[in-house]
Structures are given as C-alpha cells and as structure tokens.
Design a protein around this motif. Structure first.
Motif, PDB file in Angstrom:
ATOM      1  N   LYS A 426       0.823  -1.204   0.000  1.00 39.61           N
ATOM      2  CA  LYS A 426       0.000   0.000   0.000  1.00 39.61           C
ATOM      3  C   LYS A 426       0.859   1.257   0.000  1.00 39.61           C
ATOM      4  O   LYS A 426       0.453   2.304  -0.511  1.00 39.61           O
ATOM      5  N   LEU A 427       2.040   1.173   0.576  1.00 36.55           N
ATOM      6  CA  LEU A 427       2.965   2.306   0.595  1.00 36.55           C
ATOM      7  C   LEU A 427       3.799   2.371  -0.676  1.00 36.55           C
ATOM      8  O   LEU A 427       4.667   3.228  -0.794  1.00 36.55           O
ATOM      9  N   GLY A 428       3.558   1.463  -1.605  1.00 35.36           N
ATOM     10  CA  GLY A 428       4.281   1.483  -2.872  1.00 35.36           C
ATOM     11  C   GLY A 428       5.632   0.818  -2.824  1.00 35.36           C
ATOM     12  O   GLY A 428       6.452   1.012  -3.727  1.00 35.36           O
ATOM     13  N   GLY A 429       5.891   0.024  -1.786  1.00 34.79           N
ATOM     14  CA  GLY A 429       7.203  -0.595  -1.632  1.00 34.79           C
ATOM     15  C   GLY A 429       7.190  -2.074  -1.915  1.00 34.79           C
ATOM     16  O   GLY A 429       6.262  -2.610  -2.525  1.00 34.79           O
ATOM     17  N   LYS A 430       8.233  -2.742  -1.471  1.00 38.15           N
ATOM     18  CA  LYS A 430       8.360  -4.179  -1.702  1.00 38.15           C
ATOM     19  C   LYS A 430       8.996  -4.839  -0.482  1.00 38.15           C
ATOM     20  O   LYS A 430       9.678  -4.192   0.322  1.00 38.15           O
ATOM     21  N   VAL A 431       8.756  -6.131  -0.351  1.00 41.65           N
ATOM     22  CA  VAL A 431       9.279  -6.930   0.752  1.00 41.65           C
ATOM     23  C   VAL A 431      10.065  -8.086   0.171  1.00 41.65           C
ATOM     24  O   VAL A 431       9.590  -8.769  -0.740  1.00 41.65           O
ATOM     25  N   SER A 432      11.261  -8.308   0.681  1.00 42.57           N
ATOM     26  CA  SER A 432      12.047  -9.458   0.249  1.00 42.57           C
ATOM     27  C   SER A 432      12.554 -10.199   1.473  1.00 42.57           C
ATOM     28  O   SER A 432      12.755  -9.600   2.540  1.00 42.57           O
ATOM     29  N   ALA A 433      12.739 -11.499   1.327  1.00 43.07           N
ATOM     30  CA  ALA A 433      13.245 -12.324   2.417  1.00 43.07           C
ATOM     31  C   ALA A 433      14.263 -13.296   1.857  1.00 43.07           C
ATOM     32  O   ALA A 433      14.093 -13.811   0.747  1.00 43.07           O
ATOM     33  N   GLU A 434      15.311 -13.541   2.605  1.00 47.32           N
ATOM     34  CA  GLU A 434      16.364 -14.443   2.138  1.00 47.32           C
ATOM     35  C   GLU A 434      17.132 -14.990   3.336  1.00 47.32           C
ATOM     36  O   GLU A 434      17.050 -14.450   4.446  1.00 47.32           O
ATOM     37  N   ASN A 435      17.882 -16.050   3.113  1.00 44.49           N
ATOM     38  CA  ASN A 435      18.806 -16.586   4.110  1.00 44.49           C
ATOM     39  C   ASN A 435      20.176 -15.964   3.891  1.00 44.49           C
ATOM     40  O   ASN A 435      20.644 -15.851   2.752  1.00 44.49           O
ATOM     41  N   ARG A 436      20.809 -15.572   4.978  1.00 46.06           N
ATOM     42  CA  ARG A 436      22.124 -14.931   4.891  1.00 46.06           C
ATOM     43  C   ARG A 436      23.204 -15.975   4.649  1.00 46.06           C
ATOM     44  O   ARG A 436      23.109 -17.117   5.095  1.00 46.06           O
ATOM     45  N   ALA A 437      24.236 -15.574   3.926  1.00 41.85           N
ATOM     46  CA  ALA A 437      25.317 -16.503   3.589  1.00 41.85           C
ATOM     47  C   ALA A 437      26.038 -17.011   4.834  1.00 41.85           C
ATOM     48  O   ALA A 437      26.509 -18.143   4.881  1.00 41.85           O
ATOM     49  N   ASP A 438      26.134 -16.169   5.872  1.00 41.18           N
ATOM     50  CA  ASP A 438      26.845 -16.557   7.095  1.00 41.18           C
ATOM     51  C   ASP A 438      25.908 -17.050   8.189  1.00 41.18           C
ATOM     52  O   ASP A 438      26.268 -17.084   9.367  1.00 41.18           O
ATOM     53  N   GLY A 439      24.687 -17.438   7.810  1.00 43.56           N
ATOM     54  CA  GLY A 439      23.741 -17.981   8.781  1.00 43.56           C
ATOM     55  C   GLY A 439      22.689 -16.967   9.189  1.00 43.56           C
ATOM     56  O   GLY A 439      22.951 -15.764   9.240  1.00 43.56           O
ATOM     57  N   ALA A 441      18.779 -15.128   8.868  1.00 48.94           N
ATOM     58  CA  ALA A 441      17.879 -14.672   7.820  1.00 48.94           C
ATOM     59  C   ALA A 441      17.833 -13.161   7.792  1.00 48.94           C
ATOM     60  O   ALA A 441      18.284 -12.476   8.717  1.00 48.94           O
ATOM     61  N   ARG A 442      17.278 -12.644   6.699  1.00 43.41           N
ATOM     62  CA  ARG A 442      17.142 -11.197   6.544  1.00 43.41           C
ATOM     63  C   ARG A 442      15.820 -10.896   5.847  1.00 43.41           C
ATOM     64  O   ARG A 442      15.479 -11.523   4.851  1.00 43.41           O
ATOM     65  N   VAL A 443      15.078  -9.941   6.414  1.00 39.51           N
ATOM     66  CA  VAL A 443      13.885  -9.401   5.770  1.00 39.51           C
ATOM     67  C   VAL A 443      14.169  -7.946   5.429  1.00 39.51           C
ATOM     68  O   VAL A 443      14.604  -7.174   6.291  1.00 39.51           O
ATOM     69  N   THR A 444      13.938  -7.571   4.183  1.00 40.05           N
ATOM     70  CA  THR A 444      14.241  -6.219   3.717  1.00 40.05           C
ATOM     71  C   THR A 444      12.966  -5.527   3.278  1.00 40.05           C
ATOM     72  O   THR A 444      12.203  -6.062   2.477  1.00 40.05           O
ATOM     73  N   LEU A 445      12.751  -4.330   3.832  1.00 39.32           N
ATOM     74  CA  LEU A 445      11.609  -3.492   3.459  1.00 39.32           C
ATOM     75  C   LEU A 445      12.134  -2.318   2.649  1.00 39.32           C
ATOM     76  O   LEU A 445      12.970  -1.560   3.138  1.00 39.32           O
ATOM     77  N   THR A 446      11.664  -2.165   1.436  1.00 38.54           N
ATOM     78  CA  THR A 446      12.084  -1.068   0.575  1.00 38.54           C
ATOM     79  C   THR A 446      10.889  -0.170   0.315  1.00 38.54           C
ATOM     80  O   THR A 446       9.857  -0.622  -0.192  1.00 38.54           O
ATOM     81  N   LEU A 447      11.033   1.118   0.669  1.00 41.96           N
ATOM     82  CA  LEU A 447       9.917   2.056   0.576  1.00 41.96           C
ATOM     83  C   LEU A 447      10.330   3.285  -0.217  1.00 41.96           C
ATOM     84  O   LEU A 447      11.388   3.866   0.045  1.00 41.96           O
ATOM     85  N   PRO A 448       9.529   3.710  -1.188  1.00 42.72           N
ATOM     86  CA  PRO A 448       9.860   4.924  -1.939  1.00 42.72           C
ATOM     87  C   PRO A 448       9.781   6.151  -1.039  1.00 42.72           C
ATOM     88  O   PRO A 448       8.801   6.345  -0.316  1.00 42.72           O
ATOM     89  N   LEU A 449      10.824   6.977  -1.096  1.00 47.67           N
ATOM     90  CA  LEU A 449      10.857   8.174  -0.262  1.00 47.67           C
ATOM     91  C   LEU A 449       9.760   9.153  -0.650  1.00 47.67           C
ATOM     92  O   LEU A 449       9.313   9.951   0.182  1.00 47.67           O
TER      93      LEU A 449
END
Length: 460
Positions: A426-439, A441-449
C-alpha cells in the motif's frame, strides 16, 4: 497487533545458499498493481489485426503479380491497387488511432474485422467473385471474430461475411482466362483452393496462438486481482476484529489501572518494597498494553493519541530502535544507519508497527543478536532486519506473503507476514526475504521516499 511476521517454521537444515524469494509491487503492478493495471488485451489484439492486415497487403501484391505475370490471367490492376492502397491507408490510420486512444473496445475490434471483410470482398469482386478459391479467407475473419468478440458481435460478422459471399455469386467481375480446357480450369481452381487452405491454416495458427496468449495473460491478471480483492477483504475483517477488541479492552485496562493506583497508596502495601516493585512492573506492563491498544486504534483510523507525525529518517530509525529496545530487549538490537543525508518524512503508525513486528519475530528466532540496518537505494528507504537464527525454510520463501504461512502450530499463525506485505504494498514498496550466507535470515523493506516524504502522498 500484527502477529508472527517472522516465520518460526524455519527449517533447522535450511541452506544458507537458498535463493532469496522476492515479492515486489513492481511485479504486482501487472497482477495486483496499485492502481489496478488497465486491461490491455484488446489493444494487443488490435495490434495483431494491424499486423494481419500488413500480411494481407503483402499477400495480395504477391498473388496479383503471380496471377497476372505467371498465369497470364488479366486482372483489373488499377482497381485492385486502389483497394490495396485503401488497406495501407487504413492501417496507418489504425496505428495512429490505436496509440492515441485510451481504451480499445470490442466494438473497435468488430469494426476492424468488418473493414477487412469489406476489403476482401472488393478484391474477390474484381477477381471472379464466388468462383475465386480465395473465398475461404472469409473463414479466417470468422475464426478471429469467434476468438476476439462477444456472441452478438460474432453473429454480426457471420451475417456480413455470408451476405458478402452470397452477393459475390450474383455480382462480380468475371476473370478473363486464357484459352484452356475445362480440365485446366478445374486444375486451376484446385490449385487456388489448396493455396487458400494453406494460407488460412498458417495465418490461423500464427495469429490465433498469439491472440490466445493475450487472453491467457488477461485471465492471469484477472485472477491475480481477484486474489488481491480476497486478501484485502480478509485484511478488512481482521482490522474490524482488532479494532473491536481494542475498544473492548479499553474498559478493563482502565479498571486495572485504577486498582493498581489504589494499591500503591494503601499503607499495608506501601510498607513492603517487594510488593511496590511488583506493582510498578505491573503498571509498566499495563502501560505497554495501552500502547498496543492505541497502536491498533491508530492503524484503524480511530486514534486515541497522535498517529502520523513529521520527523526525519534518522529520528525515525533511532526512535524505532529506542522504543523497541526499551520494551523488549535492551542489549539485543544493533543499529547500522547508513542512510546518508537526513530527509524529512512522515512517521506513519502502520509502518512503525510493521517494523516492530519484524523485530519481534526476529527476537523470537534469534534472542542473542538482531540488526536493524537503514540505507538508501536511489529514491528509496531500505530497512533490513537480520538475525542469526536457523533461517527460512524453502517452503516459507516459496509462499512469502501468503496468509497462514507458518508452522508455529498456533491458530491464525502466519498472518503477520501477510499483513506486512500488504501494508508495504500500500505504501508502494516491496518486501524481500532471504537466508544470509553466514547464517540466519534477513527481511528487507524497501519504501519509496516519495511516499514517506512530507507532502508526498498518503503514507497510510
């Protein structure tokens, strides 16, 4: 309160090399977009009809040249060239008209097919009428209409082609054939019929296949929009339940607050430091419960306190970390702010709750260490929450953003990430999730300024 965003169905054996799964609104612009993507199927199909008309122009030129020069059959070249010139003009006008027109309707497609039928009829009239074996090309127009048009329009096209064919049996310009026997005339007709059949077959396979692909793309968009509508309806129901629960909790929380205040003033309890300490802890927990209720009502548009407020990126990130750490775990969260030059934005209650939810579930998966990293990617604010837990399972990554995508074993589990994806979308952004190479996890929230900036739009 959003619940179970950080998947606890993390597979202990999940590989750090698991490919990251990305759910983006860039991808969903065509499927889920906000606003809804305009159906471009008719526009694509009109473009195919224009391409088919160019094919018809080239085919007619080749056929006329072959019949006139190779077979020695005299044709009215000037009149037939005029029909071809009219087709070329129609195609050029159609290309310009299609680019400028905002919407292509089924009636527009019907008109285009009718004009093609008229051009075919004119050429057949000049070259033997119904005796011309290329009358089979009428079936190409009918087949295209059956794929592209509604039932009423299809029958209109059938009536037109039938009337044209019947008319050609009555009125037409006879062909001036060379002096040949009946057997030769019949062989010539059979040859023309075979060429017409082959031409029909090739054009039908090529263009109907492409039209069906356009229709499948349209159906996929419609299915995605229906899915989005169903999920948003689910969100509305949950919002109503949460708002109602928050209102219901207001009265008992107020009563408990009054009782604790009375207890603190009672001489029998005031003389016991341990009891006073317990009362203070209960009041602190009660204050947090009230803050949670307030957050629910603010997100539902029924603010008991302030909702959105003007701030800056650095203040927003630092305030998030400080508020979360003060009520959860003081020594677990590590901040890495690499946003760069500060920027004024609007602090939205729903966005703050989303980040809190990610942090809460990260804490459950990794009690010893969590990192909140803020950065900038072009014109977007990037918030990355990392942990050193067991990581995401491949099933979780494959179903990221779907409701009830959890194996915690709790009723209603897995709704958190579903809600987070929808809020960020709804804010025009995106959500990504991945496993980190060194163990972990990471969830990334990207939001347009532009969405978060003051005066840049509704952040809710």
């Amino acid at each position: 309160m959003l619940e179970s965003i950080w998947p606890q169905n993390r597979n202990q054996n999940a590989s750090a090399e698991d490919a990251p799964y990305l759910w983006t609104t860039a991808d969903s612009q065509q499927a889920w977009g906000s606003p809804e993507p305009r159906d471009v199927t008719n526009r694509k199909n009109m473009a195919l009809l224009i391409q088919l008309r160019w094919t018809a122009v080239m085919g007619q030129i080749v056929t006329i040249g072959f019949v006139q020069l190779w077979l020695g059959i005299k044709l009215p070249l000037a009149a037939m060239a005029a029909v071809i010139a009219a087709l070329v003009t129609l195609n050029v006008v159609s290309m310009i008209w299609t680019r400028r027109r905002k919407e292509i309707t089924s009636h527009d497609l019907l008109l285009a097919l009718m004009l093609d039928v008229a051009a075919l009829t004119a050429q057949l009239y000049l070259s033997g009428g119904a005796k011309n074996p290329f009358t089979s090309l009428y079936l190409l127009q009918i087949t295209l209409g059956a794929v592209l048009l509604d039932a009423r329009s299809i029958w209109s096209l059938v009536v037109l082609t039938t009337a044209s064919l019947v008319g050609l049996t009555v009125a037409h310009r006879p062909l001036l054939l060379p002096q040949q026997g009946i057997g030769d005339d019949f062989s010539l007709y059979i040859t023309g019929m075979c060429i017409g059949f082959l031409l029909n077959a090739v054009l039908l396979v090529v263009f109907v296949t492409r039209i069906n692909r356009n229709l499948r793309d349209r159906d996929a968009r419609l299915a995605a929009m229906r899915q989005r509508a169903a999920e948003e309806s689910h969100i509305v129901r949950m919002g109503l339940l949460a708002s109602g629960a928050a209102h219901e909790l207001g009265t008992p929380l107020s009563s408990i607050s009054v009782l604790l205040s009375d207890w603190r003033r009672m001489p029998e309890l005031a003389s016991h430091p341990d009891l006073i300490e317990d009362i203070a802890e209960m009041e602190s927990s009660l204050k947090r419960c009230k803050a949670i209720v307030t957050g629910i009502l603010v997100s539902a548009g029924e603010a008991r306190g302030e909702g959105s407020a003007a701030t800056t990126v650095h203040k927003f990130v630092n305030g998030l970390a400080e508020e979360w750490s003060s009520t959860r775990s003081k020594n677990t969260l590590h901040i890495k702010n690499e946003f760069g030059a500060d920027l004024a934005i609007v602090s939205d209650a729903a966005l703050k709750q989303v980040v809190f939810n990610v942090l809460d579930n990260a804490l459950e998966a990794s009690p010893g260490w969590i990192e909140l990293a803020a950065g900038r990617s072009g014109d977007a604010l990037v918030l990355a929450i990392s942990d050193v837990g067991p990581g995401f399972s491949s099933e979780t990554l494959a179903q990221l953003g779907k409701p009830y995508n959890s194996s915690k074993g709790r009723p209603g589990g897995g709704l958190g990430l579903f809600l987070v994806v929808n809020v960020i979308r709804k804010l025009g952004g995106k959500v990504s999730a991945e496993n980190r190479a060194d163990g972990g996890a990471r969830v990334t929230l990207t939001l347009p300024l532009a969405t978060l900036a003051i005066g840049g739009g509704d952040a809710g």
